[in-house]
Design an enzyme around this catalytic site. Structure first.
Site, PDB file in Angstrom:
ATOM      1  CD  GLU A   1       0.918   6.267   3.727  1.00  0.00           C
ATOM      2  OE1 GLU A   1       1.161   7.207   2.858  1.00  0.00           O
ATOM      3  OE2 GLU A   1       1.291   5.309   4.115  1.00  0.00           O
TER       4      GLU A   1
ATOM      5  CD  GLU B   1       1.294   0.837  -1.775  1.00  0.00           C
ATOM      6  OE1 GLU B   1       0.736  -0.324  -1.836  1.00  0.00           O
ATOM      7  OE2 GLU B   1       1.978   1.025  -2.685  1.00  0.00           O
TER       8      GLU B   1
END
Length: 354
Positions: free
Chosen positions: A174, A316
């Protein structure tokens, strides 16, 4: 629309297959159990794919991005525009996730679930924007039920498309400034842990900032209350990227795909998926234990063991990408490691009846 319709996630357990897999693992040229958790991984992946010879095909990383109006409450030291700037960075192959996906052979796509920016089209960008960020959930629910449902469906649609193209392993990460705040709220709500015991620094809050963050979340929970419907809690306290990831995980399990779960925010999405349908747990591999304090509590809540513990808290999907070679190794062990019979090595386990 109801994104949770037709969500039939079957448990992976198969007693006969488990016995066959265990026999094959025990026949490798090693003492029984000596490859530790790697053997558990091989067993899990074999059960997911319902075969003694599993294969990992077209591994894909989905880094899902969105913004959060809760940042108006001072819960993050970073400005909101970092979200869209990092998305552009990832699309150009940059950042930790760009590097590690390239290094370890995962195909990276960035999903725009709700970034406060208008991106130009890009072959690595999947546009699933519902609105330009969630609302400030201290004042009102982050999403309407309809928006949350759309986000869940978007995640399902993206993963269904990957499965249709032949992928059977998907990692989730994310990007979203402020998203450790909804993740912390969801941890507290789903696991029943006091907020002050699970709030952490996110992308760099000092002690006073963490105290403020905890107070904001506590006030929001007091204002809205906790629903007995997990998707309603997701809508109230979550994020567009978190709901999209939760939907993607549910669909991945429905498609019998291997799910690679990253760190704190991604695991909050898994907690939502788990609350909606607990059998999703059978399909999930938890890449690492984040340096964010609440992540250990999340893993304990879902009964998970992390593969790595490197004090990472980048997000991420970086932890999932780093863990992927270990997942590959477990499958290689099952399929390629020599057996006692092949190598003509004395098998102590046979003599002991193991």
């Amino acid at each position: 629309m109801n994104a949770l319709q037709n969500l039939n996630i079957e448990p992976v357990e198969n007693d006969e297959l488990r016995k066959l897999l265990q026999y094959n693992i025990n026949q490798k040229t090693k003492p029984v159990g000596s490859l530790g958790f790697l053997e558990n991984l091989a067993m899990q992946i074999g059960l997911i794919q319902q075969t003694t010879t599993p294969q990992l095909k077209s591994p894909t990383m989905l880094t899902v991005a969105a913004d959060h109006d809760i940042t108006a409450e001072g819960v993050s030291p970073a400005p909101a525009e970092v979200t869209w700037q990092q998305v552009k960075n990832f699309l150009n192959g940059g950042g930790g996730i760009g590097l590690f996906c390239r290094k370890y052979g995962l195909e990276l796509f960035v999903v725009d679930a709700g970034v406060n920016f208008d991106f130009e089209s890009h072959p690595r960008l999947i546009d699933k924007k519902i609105r330009k960020g969630t609302r400030n959930f201290l004042k009102e629910p982050a999403m309407t039920i309809q928006e949350c449902d759309r986000a869940i469906q978007n995640g399902r649609d993206v993963v269904a498309s990957l499965a249709e193209k032949g992928s059977n392993v998907v990692g989730f990460g994310e990007m979203g400034i402020g998203n450790s705040t909804p993740a912390t709220a969801l941890l507290s709500v789903y696991a029943g842990i006091p907020v002050e015991e699970c709030a952490g620094p996110g992308c760099g809050l000092d002690r006073e900032g963490i105290i403020n963050k905890a107070e904001v979340i506590k006030k929001a929970i007091e204002k809205h209350g906790i629903s007995d419907r997990p998707e309603e809690n997701l809508a109230t306290f979550g994020g567009l990227e978190i709901a999209t990831i939760a939907g993607g995980m549910l669909e991945a399990a429905r498609q019998r795909m291997v799910i690679l779960v990253d760190g704190f925010i991604t695991t909050s999405a898994f907690m939502a998926a788990y609350a909606i349908c607990p059998t999703v747990r059978d399909y999930a591999i938890f890449a690492h234990c984040s340096g964010e304090p609440g992540h250990k509590q999340m893993l304990e809540h879902v009964g998970a063991r992390a593969l790595l513990n490197l004090d990472m808290r980048l997000g991420e999907g970086t932890g999932a990408a780093l863990a992927y070679p270990i997942v590959e190794g477990s499958v290689a062990m099952l399929n390629q490691m020599t057996s006692f019979g092949e190598a003509k090595v004395y098998n102590v386990a046979d003599k002991l009846g193991q």
